[in-house]
Design a protein around this motif. Structure first.
Motif, PDB file in Angstrom:
ATOM      1  N   ARG A 202     -31.053   0.775  37.417  1.00  0.00           N
ATOM      2  CA  ARG A 202     -31.238   2.104  37.985  1.00  0.00           C
ATOM      3  C   ARG A 202     -31.403   3.147  36.881  1.00  0.00           C
ATOM      4  O   ARG A 202     -30.619   3.216  35.935  1.00  0.00           O
ATOM      5  CB  ARG A 202     -30.051   2.457  38.853  1.00  0.00           C
ATOM      6  N   ARG A 227     -35.448   4.505  40.638  1.00  0.00           N
ATOM      7  CA  ARG A 227     -34.437   5.400  41.202  1.00  0.00           C
ATOM      8  C   ARG A 227     -33.760   4.793  42.436  1.00  0.00           C
ATOM      9  O   ARG A 227     -32.633   5.156  42.760  1.00  0.00           O
ATOM     10  CB  ARG A 227     -35.071   6.727  41.592  1.00  0.00           C
ATOM     11  N   ASP A 228     -34.449   3.908  43.110  1.00  0.00           N
ATOM     12  CA  ASP A 228     -33.936   3.369  44.367  1.00  0.00           C
ATOM     13  C   ASP A 228     -33.108   2.103  44.189  1.00  0.00           C
ATOM     14  O   ASP A 228     -32.596   1.566  45.177  1.00  0.00           O
ATOM     15  CB  ASP A 228     -35.119   3.074  45.307  1.00  0.00           C
ATOM     16  N   GLU A 230     -30.099  -0.305  43.661  1.00  0.00           N
ATOM     17  CA  GLU A 230     -28.653  -0.222  43.837  1.00  0.00           C
ATOM     18  C   GLU A 230     -27.946  -0.765  42.596  1.00  0.00           C
ATOM     19  O   GLU A 230     -28.544  -1.439  41.759  1.00  0.00           O
ATOM     20  CB  GLU A 230     -28.234  -1.048  45.060  1.00  0.00           C
TER      21      GLU A 230
END
Length: 528
Positions: A202, A227-228, A230
């Motif tokens: 991330r 950015r997405d 986890e």
């Protein structure tokens, strides 16, 4: 031998493995913001490959020392000198031991110097010991910064040079670097560019997302995917794992770091008044600072009736009987007091053991005087003869040369000079200037007992000086003569090795500062 490291599962639920042999040839770069799971990923890699390849972990926060209990890694604490770390690294390669270099507790500059000395020792090992080895460096931006920071340029250069050698030239020596960093922009490009395998976690900053996309061969519009991600999910690419970018969720680990993810806890239920009392209560456990040391003016000493004055103005304790008092009064003012008696003395009724014990007591009395180290040796010898006369020990067999030798041993606390272990040390001491012999023996005794190295003030006092700088000069002089070797660790603590016997003192501060308590892993290593 083909060995696969199972990283975890892809989005389709299929296991994703990394080829260990390919990893040793192509190296790995892990990137992700804080909390993205980099340390978890490194721990997974190290656990899965622990039984197949030798490992070394550069651990700036002490998170990986738990591998020692489960997989037998040796924990190397950083409170050592650069030379000692280099020798340890050479032995690690020779004996193929897996280790964790624990840098916890050091500031950034000390960590850089320590890691550089360790990596250079691994890199400079003899060709016979170039066995395959994984070198995992957590928070690599600390050791290979892209730009100068608050640390000294010298420390940054030696650390960056060691990291560059690891990533650029380490493959031929069997060293495979696995480096993890929070931001690619903070990591030196020469270090990052040598990795062929990537695991990108991330990331939020545009510059880091764009650089990660370039490394993975992704289009700029696809960079938003970082950015997405986890926590614990990474996009993998490289000859050791996948020819196309693929997302993987890292599997579980068997060991745990000492510092995990923060979790919420219920606030304590304490009344505001009680909480204020707890916070603002004076710290009784903190002792007041010691008063400044002020040398008091000498005061005249009143000699009680139970004492008499002897030659050279020295005070002599009163004898147990009036007969001995009258004897000293009769002889004390005569110049032939120290001369041999004109008449043959009466035979001493004491046994040789009793006379030897009496002689030891006399040496203890001479050394008990705090001014003895600062007085010329002939005056100390005259004082010794006076004590012998008081104790009626005529047959002591101590001329000035024998007195000097035995006094040096007594100052150093060497009770049994006949011990064969002391023979080579005493021989070395006798080759030094006379005024330095007691200093050398004091250092040797501390080394044999594994006691902390004496402070500069203690060494200067043994030499007969009040200046601590004289103590530092003494160690430098003896080091130039080749009788000792001094090493200073990254905390400023000094250790001395005695030549010929290999005795080594424990680390001691030159100013006599109390040493930092050893960590649990260090105490376990020393068997304390």
């Amino acid at each position: 031998m083909k060995v696969g490291i199972e990283l975890g599962l892809t989005r389709t639920g299929e296991p994703l493995a990394m080829d260990l042999e390919e990893l040793l040839s192509t190296r790995l770069l892990v990137q992700g913001n804080s909390g993205s799971g980099k340390s978890h990923l490194l721990r997974r890699l190290l656990e899965q490959s622990a039984g197949a390849v030798q490992q070394a972990i550069i651990d700036p926060e002490g998170d990986f020392v738990s591998l020692a209990d489960r997989y037998g890694h040796v924990v190397v604490e950083a409170d050592r000198s650069p030379g000692e770390l280099t020798r340890i690294a050479t032995r690690i390669r020779q004996h193929r031991a897996s280790v964790v270099l624990n840098l916890e507790g050091l500031d950034a500059e000390e960590q850089m110097r320590c890691a550089a000395a360790f990596l250079n020792g691994l890199f400079d090992a003899d060709r016979d010991y170039w066995f395959p080895m994984l070198i995992a460096v957590d928070e690599a931006q600390l050791f290979a910064p892209a730009a100068a920071g608050d640390v000294a340029d010298e420390a940054r250069k030696i650390s960056l040079g060691a990291m560059t050698n690891l990533m650029c030239r380490g493959r031929k020596r069997g060293l495979a670097g696995i480096i993890a960093t929070q931001r690619l922009a903070k990591l030196a490009k020469n270090v990052a560019a040598e990795a062929s395998n990537f695991l990108m976690g991330r990331t939020f900053l545009d510059i880091d997302m764009a650089r990660a996309a370039d490394l993975l061969g992704m289009e700029r519009r696809q960079a938003e995917a970082f950015r997405d991600l986890e926590s614990g999910r990474f996009i993998a690419l490289g000859p050791a794992v996948s020819r196309r970018p693929i997302e993987v969720r890292i599997g579980t680990v068997e060991t745990r770091a000492r510092s995990g993810r923060p979790s919420l806890l219920a606030m304590p239920e304490i009344a505001p008044d009680a909480l204020q009392d707890l916070i603002f209560e004076p710290g009784a456990e903190i002792p007041p600072p010691p008063p400044p040391r002020v040398r008091a003016a000498p005061r005249p000493v009143e000699i009680p009736q139970t004492a008499i004055a002897g030659p050279f103005g020295r005070r002599i304790d009163a004898l147990a009987t009036a007969e001995r008092r009258s004897e000293i009064e009769a002889f004390g003012s005569r110049p032939e007091f120290f001369a041999a008696p004109a008449v043959e003395p009466e035979p001493d009724p004491r046994s040789p053991e009793e006379r030897a014990a009496e002689l030891e007591a006399i040496y203890a009395e001479v050394l008990a005087d705090p001014e003895t180290p600062f007085r010329p040796l002939p005056l100390v010898y005259q004082d010794f003869l006076l004590h012998c006369r008081v104790h009626r020990l005529a047959d002591h067999g101590q001329d000035l040369s024998a007195f000097r030798r035995r006094l040096n041993l007594a100052r150093a606390g060497i009770a049994d000079a006949a011990d064969p272990d002391w023979a080579p040390v005493i021989e070395i001491a006798e080759a030094l200037p006379e005024e330095m012999q007691s200093v050398f023996l004091i250092v040797a005794r501390a080394a044999r007992e594994r006691a902390p190295c004496p402070s500069d003030e203690d060494l200067a006092r043994a030499y007969g000086s009040h200046s601590p700088s004289r103590g530092r000069w003494l160690l430098t002089f003896m080091g130039e003569r080749g009788v000792i070797r001094s090493e200073v660790d990254f905390r400023g603590y000094r250790s001395v090795i005695v030549a010929g016997v290999g005795w080594r003192t424990a680390p001691g501060h030159p100013k006599g500062v109390e040493p930092v308590p050893r960590r649990r892993s260090e105490r376990r290593r020393l068997g304390e």
